[in-house]
Design a protein around this motif. Structure first.
Motif, short mmCIF file in Angstrom:
data_model
loop_
_atom_site.label_atom_id
_atom_site.label_comp_id
_atom_site.label_asym_id
_atom_site.label_seq_id
_atom_site.Cartn_x
_atom_site.Cartn_y
_atom_site.Cartn_z
N ARG A 75 28.84 -1.88 23.09
CA ARG A 75 28.54 -0.73 23.97
C ARG A 75 28.19 0.51 23.16
O ARG A 75 27.20 1.20 23.42
N TYR A 76 29.01 0.83 22.15
CA TYR A 76 28.78 2.05 21.36
C TYR A 76 28.01 1.77 20.08
O TYR A 76 27.31 2.64 19.57
N GLY A 77 28.16 0.57 19.55
CA GLY A 77 27.47 0.25 18.30
C GLY A 77 25.97 0.12 18.45
O GLY A 77 25.23 0.33 17.49
N ALA A 83 19.96 3.89 15.63
CA ALA A 83 19.71 5.09 14.83
C ALA A 83 19.87 4.86 13.34
O ALA A 83 19.56 5.75 12.53
N GLY A 84 20.36 3.69 12.94
CA GLY A 84 20.59 3.41 11.52
C GLY A 84 21.76 4.17 10.95
O GLY A 84 21.83 4.38 9.72
N ALA A 87 27.41 4.38 8.74
CA ALA A 87 28.76 4.91 8.55
C ALA A 87 29.50 4.97 9.88
O ALA A 87 30.68 4.56 9.98
N ALA A 88 28.83 5.48 10.90
CA ALA A 88 29.46 5.54 12.23
C ALA A 88 29.74 4.14 12.76
O ALA A 88 30.77 3.90 13.38
N PHE A 89 28.80 3.22 12.52
CA PHE A 89 29.01 1.84 12.95
C PHE A 89 30.20 1.23 12.22
O PHE A 89 30.98 0.47 12.80
N GLY A 90 30.35 1.57 10.94
CA GLY A 90 31.49 1.06 10.17
C GLY A 90 32.81 1.60 10.68
O GLY A 90 33.80 0.87 10.79
N ARG A 91 32.84 2.91 10.99
CA ARG A 91 34.08 3.49 11.52
C ARG A 91 34.45 2.85 12.85
O ARG A 91 35.63 2.56 13.13
#
Length: 448
Positions: A75-77, A83-84, A87-91
């Motif tokens: 949902r959020y990933g 957007a590439g 870092a946010a995807f990792g968190r």
């Protein structure tokens, strides 16, 4: 690991991903029919009932303690991947992994209380308490929710197929070996537990190889930032957890009700019919996985009209497939039950048909929940599932005095109708009121 060439259209990509899943699950379905036959015939109706109740109890505890983090990651990933922003995807991924670990530890405590403190009150068979507890512990820590979400958010369904193929392959090998040596319930449980842990390790290795920038322990220290990166994630997680809890109650509750109200033999009969109905309706699971990922991606990358078209096309395809599933159950159900379980399981045909009807409704509704989640109305999906659960529980309670495996299966079908109607009405209500939408940004006034 280059991705295969994908079709340009949203529907084409979703069907391509479904085809990958179907290829793997088709292989798995053949294996599962064989090892299910070995289980049913080598253990007999009563011991197969014991195995079924232990397996169902473990699955219920996994679902009740699990947080459906794969939905959170997708949902959020999807937006972070688009957007590439690795870092946010990792968190987000590491936060989900921590939630999985916490839910597993909580599940172990609940399992210990159930098996060792309330076993007399629940009339559990003392012969299998220790085995059931450790099987449940293994199932809790073998949860692959987060890495599954990572693979789906990255649109690599093709590689996930190979990892998931480990389970039916190894179960078939283990079933044959145990059958030839000494078929016992405990041996089958131990083998199933070990195989689930192997699958979990495989999924984590795959997600790490696909996205080493995100699947890294260095992101653990920044997990709190995930709530800032993903507004509304806490509320969404709680709603997704509540929905999965209701889903677990609907899927595993009837089996446990049959075991409690009718007996172990009836539970074995119900389990085999339910397994076969799930096999016939497996397309619903596969299409749901592909649809959930593609609809969430479409919500951040596609125009509003294209998004609506994808939902409409998905619903029509799923409804047609659901009708085919029911016809297959009516025509092939009885000979398949006889082939798999033998004459002891012939009575399961009357259980199979209503269960398959319920599975066909689940297949027909595959687009409803992804629509509600992707548009910020996850609570509506919870309301829809709650309505179905209330109808199911009421039907089982009404029939409790004269309960049989067949009447419980009919109650499941009635609950399936209620869920389908409720989710469908809510999904189309939301779709009819979506404002004009520009890609990569939430619609104005839309709930997070």
């Amino acid at each position: 690991m280059p991705a295969p060439t994908q079709p340009r259209s949203l529907l084409g990509r979703m069907l391509a991903n479904t085809a990958w899943l179907l290829g793997g699950k088709g292989f798995g379905a053949v294996c599962s029919l064989v090892y299910l036959a070995i289980l049913a015939r080598s253990l007999g109706l009563k011991d197969f009932g014991h195995f079924s109740l232990i397996f169902g109890s473990a699955q219920a505890l996994v679902a009740l303690s699990g947080l459906q983090t794969w939905r959170v990651v997708v949902r959020y990933g999807a937006g972070h991947v688009h957007a590439g922003n690795w870092a946010a995807f990792g968190r987000l991924s590491m936060l989900s992994a921590l939630l999985d670990l916490g839910s597993a530890l909580l599940g172990v405590v609940v399992a210990w209380l159930i098996y060792f403190q309330f076993s007399d009150a629940l009339d559990l068979n003392p012969k299998y308490l220790v085995a059931a507890f450790w099987f449940t512990v293994a199932s809790l820590f073998a949860l692959v929710s987060t890495p599954t979400g990572i693979v789906r958010a990255l649109d690599r369904f093709d590689l996930g197929v190979y990892v998931e193929a480990l389970v039916p392959t190894l179960r078939l090998v283990a079933a044959v070996a145990i059958w030839l040596v000494d078929p016992k319930v405990v041996y089958f449980l131990a083998a199933w537990a070990a195989i689930d842990l192997i699958e979990a390790a495989g999924y984590w290795m795959l997600s790490r190889r696909l996205c080493p920038e995100s699947v890294s322990l260095r992101h653990l220290k920044d997990w709190r930032l995930a709530t800032d990166d993903n507004p509304g994630i806490v509320r969404f997680s709680l709603v997704a957890f509540a929905s999965s809890t209701l889903d677990a109650a609907v899927k595993q509750g009837p089996l446990l009700a049959v075991g409690y109200l009718v007996g172990t033999r009836a539970a074995g009969l119900y389990r085999l019919a339910a397994q076969l109905s799930q096999g016939l309706g497996k397309l619903s699971v596969l299409l749901t996985r592909a649809a959930y990922a593609e609809i969430n991606r479409a919500r951040v990358s596609a125009e509003h009209a294209e998004f609506r078209r994808l939902v409409r096309q998905t619903s029509l395809i799923a409804a047609a497939a659901g009708a085919v599933v029911v016809v297959l159950a009516v025509v092939l159900g009885e000979p398949l039950l006889d082939l798999i379980g033998g004459s002891d399981f012939d009575a399961g045909y009357a259980v199979l048909v209503p269960l398959t009807f319920a599975a066909s409704l689940e297949l027909a509704s595959v687009a409803f929940e992804p629509v509600l989640h992707s548009t910020g109305h996850a609570r509506y999906a919870l309301f829809g599932r709650l309505a179905g659960f209330v109808v199911l529980a009421g039907a089982i309670g009404w029939l409790a005095g004269s309960a049989t495996a067949v009447t419980v299966a009919i109650a499941v079908a009635v609950g399936g109708v209620a869920t389908y109607v409720a989710l469908g009405a809510l999904a189309w209500y939301v779709m009819a009121r979506l404002p004009a939408y520009s890609p990569a940004a939430p619609a104005a006034g839309e709930a997070p």
